[in-house]
Design a protein around this motif. Structure first.
Motif, PDB file in Angstrom:
ATOM      1  N   ARG A  97       0.827  -1.222   0.000  1.00  0.00           N
ATOM      2  CA  ARG A  97       0.000   0.000   0.000  1.00  0.00           C
ATOM      3  C   ARG A  97       0.852   1.259   0.000  1.00  0.00           C
ATOM      4  O   ARG A  97       0.330   2.369  -0.007  1.00  0.00           O
ATOM      5  N   GLY A  98       2.166   1.093   0.112  1.00  0.00           N
ATOM      6  CA  GLY A  98       3.063   2.254   0.117  1.00  0.00           C
ATOM      7  C   GLY A  98       3.284   2.820   1.506  1.00  0.00           C
ATOM      8  O   GLY A  98       3.529   4.023   1.666  1.00  0.00           O
ATOM      9  N   LEU A  99       3.226   1.963   2.496  1.00  0.00           N
ATOM     10  CA  LEU A  99       3.383   2.429   3.882  1.00  0.00           C
ATOM     11  C   LEU A  99       4.376   1.556   4.647  1.00  0.00           C
ATOM     12  O   LEU A  99       4.627   0.413   4.258  1.00  0.00           O
ATOM     13  N   GLY A 100       4.886   2.076   5.727  1.00  0.00           N
ATOM     14  CA  GLY A 100       5.664   1.278   6.662  1.00  0.00           C
ATOM     15  C   GLY A 100       4.696   0.592   7.607  1.00  0.00           C
ATOM     16  O   GLY A 100       3.516   0.927   7.637  1.00  0.00           O
ATOM     17  N   ALA A 101       5.175  -0.389   8.362  1.00  0.00           N
ATOM     18  CA  ALA A 101       4.292  -1.106   9.292  1.00  0.00           C
ATOM     19  C   ALA A 101       4.704  -0.819  10.726  1.00  0.00           C
ATOM     20  O   ALA A 101       5.848  -0.484  10.987  1.00  0.00           O
ATOM     21  N   ARG A 102       3.721  -0.926  11.635  1.00  0.00           N
ATOM     22  CA  ARG A 102       4.034  -0.699  13.047  1.00  0.00           C
ATOM     23  C   ARG A 102       3.686  -1.940  13.868  1.00  0.00           C
ATOM     24  O   ARG A 102       3.035  -1.855  14.902  1.00  0.00           O
TER      25      ARG A 102
ATOM     26  N   ALA B  30       3.963  10.776   6.992  1.00  0.00           N
ATOM     27  CA  ALA B  30       5.269  10.114   7.161  1.00  0.00           C
ATOM     28  C   ALA B  30       5.488   9.711   8.622  1.00  0.00           C
ATOM     29  O   ALA B  30       6.049   8.654   8.903  1.00  0.00           O
ATOM     30  N   HIS B  31       5.016  10.547   9.542  1.00  0.00           N
ATOM     31  CA  HIS B  31       5.168  10.236  10.964  1.00  0.00           C
ATOM     32  C   HIS B  31       4.333   9.016  11.349  1.00  0.00           C
ATOM     33  O   HIS B  31       4.797   8.116  12.031  1.00  0.00           O
ATOM     34  N   GLU B  32       3.102   9.011  10.879  1.00  0.00           N
ATOM     35  CA  GLU B  32       2.175   7.939  11.239  1.00  0.00           C
ATOM     36  C   GLU B  32       2.568   6.628  10.569  1.00  0.00           C
ATOM     37  O   GLU B  32       2.436   5.552  11.161  1.00  0.00           O
ATOM     38  N   ALA B  33       3.076   6.734   9.319  1.00  0.00           N
ATOM     39  CA  ALA B  33       3.372   5.521   8.542  1.00  0.00           C
ATOM     40  C   ALA B  33       4.771   4.986   8.785  1.00  0.00           C
ATOM     41  O   ALA B  33       5.085   3.897   8.345  1.00  0.00           O
ATOM     42  N   ARG B  34       5.615   5.740   9.496  1.00  0.00           N
ATOM     43  CA  ARG B  34       7.047   5.419   9.660  1.00  0.00           C
ATOM     44  C   ARG B  34       7.798   5.647   8.353  1.00  0.00           C
ATOM     45  O   ARG B  34       8.854   6.247   8.332  1.00  0.00           O
ATOM     46  N   ARG B  35       7.220   5.192   7.240  1.00  0.00           N
ATOM     47  CA  ARG B  35       7.852   5.240   5.939  1.00  0.00           C
ATOM     48  C   ARG B  35       6.715   5.274   4.933  1.00  0.00           C
ATOM     49  O   ARG B  35       5.768   4.495   5.054  1.00  0.00           O
ATOM     50  N   VAL B  36       6.766   6.199   3.968  1.00  0.00           N
ATOM     51  CA  VAL B  36       5.640   6.277   3.045  1.00  0.00           C
ATOM     52  C   VAL B  36       6.144   6.421   1.610  1.00  0.00           C
ATOM     53  O   VAL B  36       7.166   7.046   1.349  1.00  0.00           O
ATOM     54  N   ARG B  74      10.827  -3.948 -11.777  1.00  0.00           N
ATOM     55  CA  ARG B  74      11.220  -2.922 -12.757  1.00  0.00           C
ATOM     56  C   ARG B  74      10.663  -1.562 -12.386  1.00  0.00           C
ATOM     57  O   ARG B  74      10.936  -0.568 -13.053  1.00  0.00           O
ATOM     58  N   ARG B  75       9.839  -1.554 -11.353  1.00  0.00           N
ATOM     59  CA  ARG B  75       9.123  -0.331 -11.002  1.00  0.00           C
ATOM     60  C   ARG B  75       9.934   0.525 -10.033  1.00  0.00           C
ATOM     61  O   ARG B  75      10.381   0.042  -8.992  1.00  0.00           O
ATOM     62  N   GLY B  76      10.119   1.772 -10.389  1.00  0.00           N
ATOM     63  CA  GLY B  76      10.832   2.704  -9.505  1.00  0.00           C
ATOM     64  C   GLY B  76       9.927   3.132  -8.363  1.00  0.00           C
ATOM     65  O   GLY B  76       8.744   3.371  -8.573  1.00  0.00           O
ATOM     66  N   ARG B  77      10.483   3.169  -7.162  1.00  0.00           N
ATOM     67  CA  ARG B  77       9.665   3.597  -6.010  1.00  0.00           C
ATOM     68  C   ARG B  77      10.463   4.590  -5.179  1.00  0.00           C
ATOM     69  O   ARG B  77      11.666   4.424  -4.977  1.00  0.00           O
ATOM     70  N   THR B  78       9.775   5.604  -4.696  1.00  0.00           N
ATOM     71  CA  THR B  78      10.414   6.616  -3.859  1.00  0.00           C
ATOM     72  C   THR B  78       9.793   6.558  -2.471  1.00  0.00           C
ATOM     73  O   THR B  78       8.579   6.704  -2.334  1.00  0.00           O
ATOM     74  N   TRP B  79      10.643   6.336  -1.479  1.00  0.00           N
ATOM     75  CA  TRP B  79      10.156   6.235  -0.099  1.00  0.00           C
ATOM     76  C   TRP B  79      10.578   7.467   0.688  1.00  0.00           C
ATOM     77  O   TRP B  79      11.706   7.940   0.552  1.00  0.00           O
ATOM     78  N   ILE B  80       9.688   7.960   1.518  1.00  0.00           N
ATOM     79  CA  ILE B  80       9.952   9.158   2.312  1.00  0.00           C
ATOM     80  C   ILE B  80       9.923   8.775   3.800  1.00  0.00           C
ATOM     81  O   ILE B  80       8.985   8.125   4.259  1.00  0.00           O
ATOM     82  N   THR B  81      10.950   9.197   4.516  1.00  0.00           N
ATOM     83  CA  THR B  81      11.027   8.931   5.957  1.00  0.00           C
ATOM     84  C   THR B  81      11.229  10.249   6.688  1.00  0.00           C
ATOM     85  O   THR B  81      11.959  11.127   6.212  1.00  0.00           O
ATOM     86  N   LEU B  82      10.611  10.360   7.839  1.00  0.00           N
ATOM     87  CA  LEU B  82      10.766  11.566   8.651  1.00  0.00           C
ATOM     88  C   LEU B  82      12.100  11.493   9.403  1.00  0.00           C
ATOM     89  O   LEU B  82      12.440  10.445   9.942  1.00  0.00           O
TER      90      LEU B  82
END
Lengths: 225, 113
Positions: A97-102, B30-36, B74-82
């Motif tokens: 889903r594009g999220l990190g897990a907790r 980003a805060h809630e998801a840890r990584r988005v 093959r798919r590029g993905r960009t992850w954002i972390t706080l």
């Protein structure tokens, strides 16, 4: 959404946006139904292990001594595998889903409670045969809490806290309340199936509650999407 | 004696980088998801890719987020972390907004009297 800075008067709206975004993320991270269904499966699978693994020795006066070896051999590895599977599912689904897990603190709590329950059961298995005694009812409540089924509830409380999941918290409170009740021999199980049958109601109820909870949370999650 | 920082209006302490609806939304998620992932942010905030990229650049330049680019298949993905600075900035911003609401509430109550 605008790209301009919002005036201070809109603070209330900004805070409300923050809350609703956080809520949406938490909902998207949840996979409560998977956790409950995995635990239900492990519980139902554990019933034959308890039944066939139990050592029962009945005396001439009609009283029986028993040792639940099946519980001791089956549940520790089964629970550890279950928590690993749940953590893996959570991470995989959140990532898709594009999220990190907790979920990690839940899996760690699950592993710790499994170690605690195993240590207590091993200690009881070593100590009680040479020191048979009748325990007061409150000790039996603590005993039921430190059973695999009670420990599942404790770990679920942690999951509810992590996910800030009120329905899961309410479900877990009901589940724990049922698990702490004296169910040994309930519904005439001991009369029908003897000593082995006495422990069936707790396990069947635990599995059924977890299964129903899993189905309920699955339906709720589908409705939300 | 009243502390100078406490007596000042909460609106004066608002950080322009964070006190912006979209950027506040990015930090919150980003805060809630840890990584988005970039796509999740774009969908949730209903932004174009270009617009979101601009906001991410501002936050990255301010040291509030870390951007990690990679591939999944093959798919590029960009992850954002706080970053820890980002977490602190978000907490401070929410604190200031709450103070501001309290202040507005108090002012309205006093005017009603």
């Amino acid at each position: 959404m605008t790209t301009d800075s919002v005036p201070a008067g809109d603070a209330r709206r900004l805070l409300s946006d923050v809350r609703s975004l956080a809520h949406r993320v938490r909902q998207d991270q949840r996979l409560t139904w998977v956790a409950l269904l995995v635990l239900a499966g492990v519980t139902f699978l554990g019933i034959p292990f308890d039944w066939f693994g139990m050592k029962v020795h009945c005396l001439s006066d009609g009283s029986c001594e028993f040792a639940r070896r099946g519980v001791l051999y089956y549940w520790p590895p089964a629970l550890l595998l279950a928590y690993a599977a749940i953590a893996y599912s959570y991470v995989r689904a959140a990532r898709a889903r594009g999220l990190g897990a907790r979920v990690l603190p839940y899996a760690v709590t699950g592993a710790v409670t499994t170690v605690v329950f195993t240590a207590l059961w091993v200690a009881a298995a070593l100590y009680l045969p040479s020191h048979p005694q009748a325990f007061p009812s409150w000790v039996m409540v603590v005993d039921r809490l430190f059973s695999p089924w009670g420990m599942i509830g404790i770990a679920l409380l942690v999951l509810a806290r992590l996910e800030r999941n009120l329905p899961l918290l309410l479900f877990t409170v009901v589940y724990l309340a049922v698990m702490l009740m004296p169910l040994e021999g309930a519904f005439g199980s001991e009369t029908h199936w003897g000593t082995r049958g006495a422990f069936l109601p707790q396990q069947i109820l635990a599995g059924t509650l977890l299964l129903l909870g899993g189905i309920g949370f699955r339906r709720a999650a589908r409705r939300q999407r | 004696m009243i502390d100078e920082a406490e007596s000042s209006h909460p609106a004066t302490g608002l950080d322009e980088v964070v006190h912006q609806r979209v950027r506040l939304g990015i930090l919150t998620i980003a805060h809630e998801a840890r990584r988005v992932e970039f796509g999740y942010l774009r969908n949730q905030l209903e932004l174009t890719a270009g617009n979101l990229s601009k906001h991410l650049s501002v936050l990255e330049a301010a040291g509030l987020i870390e951007v990690e680019k990679g591939y999944e298949g093959r798919r590029g993905r960009t992850w954002i972390t706080l970053t820890p600075t980002g977490t602190a900035a978000l907490a401070a911003e929410i604190g200031r907004l709450r103070k501001l609401i309290d202040r507005i509430g108090t002012t309205i109550t006093e005017e009603d009297r």
